[in-house]
Design an enzyme around this catalytic site. Structure first.
Site, mmCIF file in Angstrom:
data_model
loop_
_atom_site.group_PDB
_atom_site.id
_atom_site.type_symbol
_atom_site.label_atom_id
_atom_site.label_comp_id
_atom_site.label_asym_id
_atom_site.label_seq_id
_atom_site.Cartn_x
_atom_site.Cartn_y
_atom_site.Cartn_z
ATOM 1 N N ASN A 1 0.809 9.645 28.056
ATOM 2 C CA ASN A 1 0.418 8.553 27.164
ATOM 3 C C ASN A 1 1.610 7.604 27.056
ATOM 4 O O ASN A 1 2.612 7.934 26.430
ATOM 5 C CB ASN A 1 0.045 9.135 25.789
ATOM 6 C CG ASN A 1 -0.263 8.043 24.772
ATOM 7 O OD1 ASN A 1 -0.318 6.862 25.099
ATOM 8 N ND2 ASN A 1 -0.439 8.442 23.522
ATOM 9 N N TRP A 2 1.476 6.462 27.704
ATOM 10 C CA TRP A 2 2.600 5.513 27.736
ATOM 11 C C TRP A 2 2.687 4.661 26.467
ATOM 12 O O TRP A 2 3.587 3.836 26.330
ATOM 13 C CB TRP A 2 2.496 4.614 28.987
ATOM 14 C CG TRP A 2 2.639 5.366 30.279
ATOM 15 C CD1 TRP A 2 2.950 6.705 30.424
ATOM 16 C CD2 TRP A 2 2.478 4.856 31.614
ATOM 17 N NE1 TRP A 2 2.982 7.038 31.758
ATOM 18 C CE2 TRP A 2 2.702 5.929 32.517
ATOM 19 C CE3 TRP A 2 2.170 3.591 32.137
ATOM 20 C CZ2 TRP A 2 2.629 5.767 33.909
ATOM 21 C CZ3 TRP A 2 2.086 3.443 33.512
ATOM 22 C CH2 TRP A 2 2.322 4.514 34.386
ATOM 23 N N LYS A 3 1.729 4.834 25.572
ATOM 24 C CA LYS A 3 1.718 4.127 24.280
ATOM 25 C C LYS A 3 1.990 2.632 24.493
ATOM 26 O O LYS A 3 1.551 2.058 25.480
ATOM 27 C CB LYS A 3 2.729 4.774 23.324
ATOM 28 C CG LYS A 3 2.496 6.281 23.181
ATOM 29 C CD LYS A 3 3.225 6.902 22.028
ATOM 30 C CE LYS A 3 2.892 8.396 21.955
ATOM 31 N NZ LYS A 3 3.458 9.086 20.816
ATOM 32 N N HIS B 1 -5.974 8.874 18.345
ATOM 33 C CA HIS B 1 -4.557 9.241 18.284
ATOM 34 C C HIS B 1 -4.035 9.027 16.863
ATOM 35 O O HIS B 1 -4.435 8.078 16.182
ATOM 36 C CB HIS B 1 -3.748 8.401 19.285
ATOM 37 C CG HIS B 1 -2.375 8.959 19.505
ATOM 38 N ND1 HIS B 1 -1.357 8.770 18.609
ATOM 39 C CD2 HIS B 1 -1.859 9.732 20.500
ATOM 40 C CE1 HIS B 1 -0.264 9.389 19.050
ATOM 41 N NE2 HIS B 1 -0.552 9.984 20.197
ATOM 42 N N GLU C 1 -1.440 7.828 15.759
ATOM 43 C CA GLU C 1 -0.824 6.517 15.507
ATOM 44 C C GLU C 1 -1.900 5.475 15.187
ATOM 45 O O GLU C 1 -1.684 4.574 14.376
ATOM 46 C CB GLU C 1 0.035 6.123 16.723
ATOM 47 C CG GLU C 1 1.310 6.968 16.778
ATOM 48 C CD GLU C 1 1.831 7.265 18.171
ATOM 49 O OE1 GLU C 1 1.405 6.610 19.140
ATOM 50 O OE2 GLU C 1 2.674 8.180 18.284
ATOM 51 N N GLU D 1 -2.356 17.602 18.442
ATOM 52 C CA GLU D 1 -1.045 16.969 18.334
ATOM 53 C C GLU D 1 -0.594 17.007 16.872
ATOM 54 O O GLU D 1 -0.995 16.145 16.073
ATOM 55 C CB GLU D 1 -1.113 15.505 18.793
ATOM 56 C CG GLU D 1 -1.451 15.323 20.257
ATOM 57 C CD GLU D 1 -0.862 14.026 20.815
ATOM 58 O OE1 GLU D 1 -0.159 14.106 21.820
ATOM 59 O OE2 GLU D 1 -1.093 12.949 20.237
ATOM 60 N N GLY E 1 7.263 12.862 18.953
ATOM 61 C CA GLY E 1 8.507 12.097 19.039
ATOM 62 C C GLY E 1 9.710 12.768 18.395
ATOM 63 O O GLY E 1 10.777 12.172 18.294
ATOM 64 N N SER F 1 6.072 16.352 21.791
ATOM 65 C CA SER F 1 7.415 16.652 22.292
ATOM 66 C C SER F 1 7.429 17.661 23.445
ATOM 67 O O SER F 1 8.341 18.488 23.542
ATOM 68 C CB SER F 1 8.318 17.123 21.148
ATOM 69 O OG SER F 1 8.537 16.058 20.241
ATOM 70 N N GLY G 1 4.064 12.215 25.641
ATOM 71 C CA GLY G 1 4.447 10.845 25.303
ATOM 72 C C GLY G 1 5.766 10.488 25.969
ATOM 73 O O GLY G 1 5.827 10.113 27.138
ATOM 74 N N GLY G 2 6.854 10.639 25.222
ATOM 75 C CA GLY G 2 8.176 10.204 25.661
ATOM 76 C C GLY G 2 8.566 10.653 27.064
ATOM 77 O O GLY G 2 9.084 9.859 27.858
HETATM 78 P P1 13P Z 1 5.785 12.783 22.429
HETATM 79 O O1 13P Z 1 5.585 13.604 23.664
HETATM 80 O O2 13P Z 1 6.719 11.650 22.610
HETATM 81 O O3 13P Z 1 6.094 13.648 21.249
HETATM 82 O O4 13P Z 1 4.357 12.080 22.112
HETATM 83 C C1 13P Z 1 3.241 12.863 22.022
HETATM 84 C C2 13P Z 1 2.060 11.981 21.904
HETATM 85 O O5 13P Z 1 1.837 11.349 20.889
HETATM 86 C C3 13P Z 1 1.163 11.893 23.071
HETATM 87 O O6 13P Z 1 -0.040 11.303 22.741
#
Ligand code: 13P
Length: 250
Positions: A10-12, A94, A96, A166, A172, A213, A234-235
């Site tokens: 997920n490149w957000k 998600h 967010e 999640e 994060g 994470s 994510g990251g």
């Molecule tokens: P991280 O891997 O950066 O914790 O992000 C997880 C995420 O929100 C994937 O959708």
């Protein structure tokens, strides 16, 4: 268990168009034999990333869609358009979006139905906040999110839904949860599916994955769990090196 884990990046809103295309180019030739790989760039990068990855084994997903197929909905993106552009998956609900856009379980429910209608595979995110966990309502929150999102969703024999657990407080943070806790939580989520779908449908149509994470050091702790079908990253999906390490370790 004989299974092929799915690794979803997920490149957000963390990569612009040029950066997304560059990353897609670097990922294109990564050998991904026993895993399914999906990347989810921003809307504006979708078409370029899809073009770049066209003859690769990597699939592409969007990060959201709207619950109507077309109409006067300024700024929204139809699941049908996403399918038209060549996306195969869509992340929905998600945390967010729930936090910053006020997305509710009802909205997520409608989006799942529209995504499936359009031919996209939904990746539905559920997860508790730190406060909910502290007050002991974690399982309740997850069951509510799962049931409200999915109850009454018609599922064809060839349709799949991914549920990504999640934990919001872990996203994060750099520290994934204990895999044993993920396994126990996935059981809670799966049990709530058994309450609303026939067991044959739960077994054939649902996959549960973990996100929060995940990196190359921890990916195997999750993909090796019997009731876990992959990870949402994510990251660590934002550079070719770290995503390649995850794919190769999985
Ligand atoms: P991280 O891997 O950066 O914790 O992000 C997880 C995420 O929100 C994937 O959708």
């Amino acid at each position: 268990m004989d299974k092929k884990p799915i690794i979803i990046g997920n490149w957000k809103m963390k990569l612009g168009i040029a950066e997304s295309l560059e990353l897609a180019k670097q990922l294109k030739h990564i050998p991904a034999k026993n895993v399914d790989v999906v990347v989810c760039p921003s809307f504006v990068s979708l078409s370029g990333v899809i073009d770049t990855l066209r003859h690769s084994s990597i699939s592409v997903g969007a990060q959201d869609c709207f619950w109507e197929s077309e109409g006067a909905f300024t700024g929204e993106t139809s699941a049908a358009y996403l399918r038209e552009i060549g996306a195969s998956y869509v992340i929905l609900g998600h945390s967010e979006r729930r936090k910053y856009l006020g997305e509710t379980d009802e909205m997520v429910h409608k989006k799942i139905k529209m995504a499936l209608t359009a031919g996209l595979t939904p990746i539905v995110c559920v997860g508790e906040t730190f406060e909910q966990r502290q007050e002991g309502s974690k399982d309740y929150v997850l069951i509510q999110q799962t049931v409200k999102a999915l109850e009454g969703v018609p599922l064809g024999a060839d349709q799949r839904v991914f549920i990504a657990y999640e934990p919001v407080w872990v996203i994060g943070s750099g520290q994934a949860i204990d895999p044993a806790e993920a396994a126990a939580t996935h059981q809670v989520i799966r049990q709530s599916l058994f309450d609303i779908f026939p067991s044959s449908v739960v077994k054939s149509s649902f996959s549960i994955i973990y996100g929060g994470s995940v990196d190359a050091n921890t990916v195997n702790d999750f993909t090796s769990l019997e009731n876990t079908d992959g990870v949402l990253v994510g990251g660590a999906s934002l550079t070719a090196d770290s995503f390649r390490d995850i794919i190769q370790k999985a």
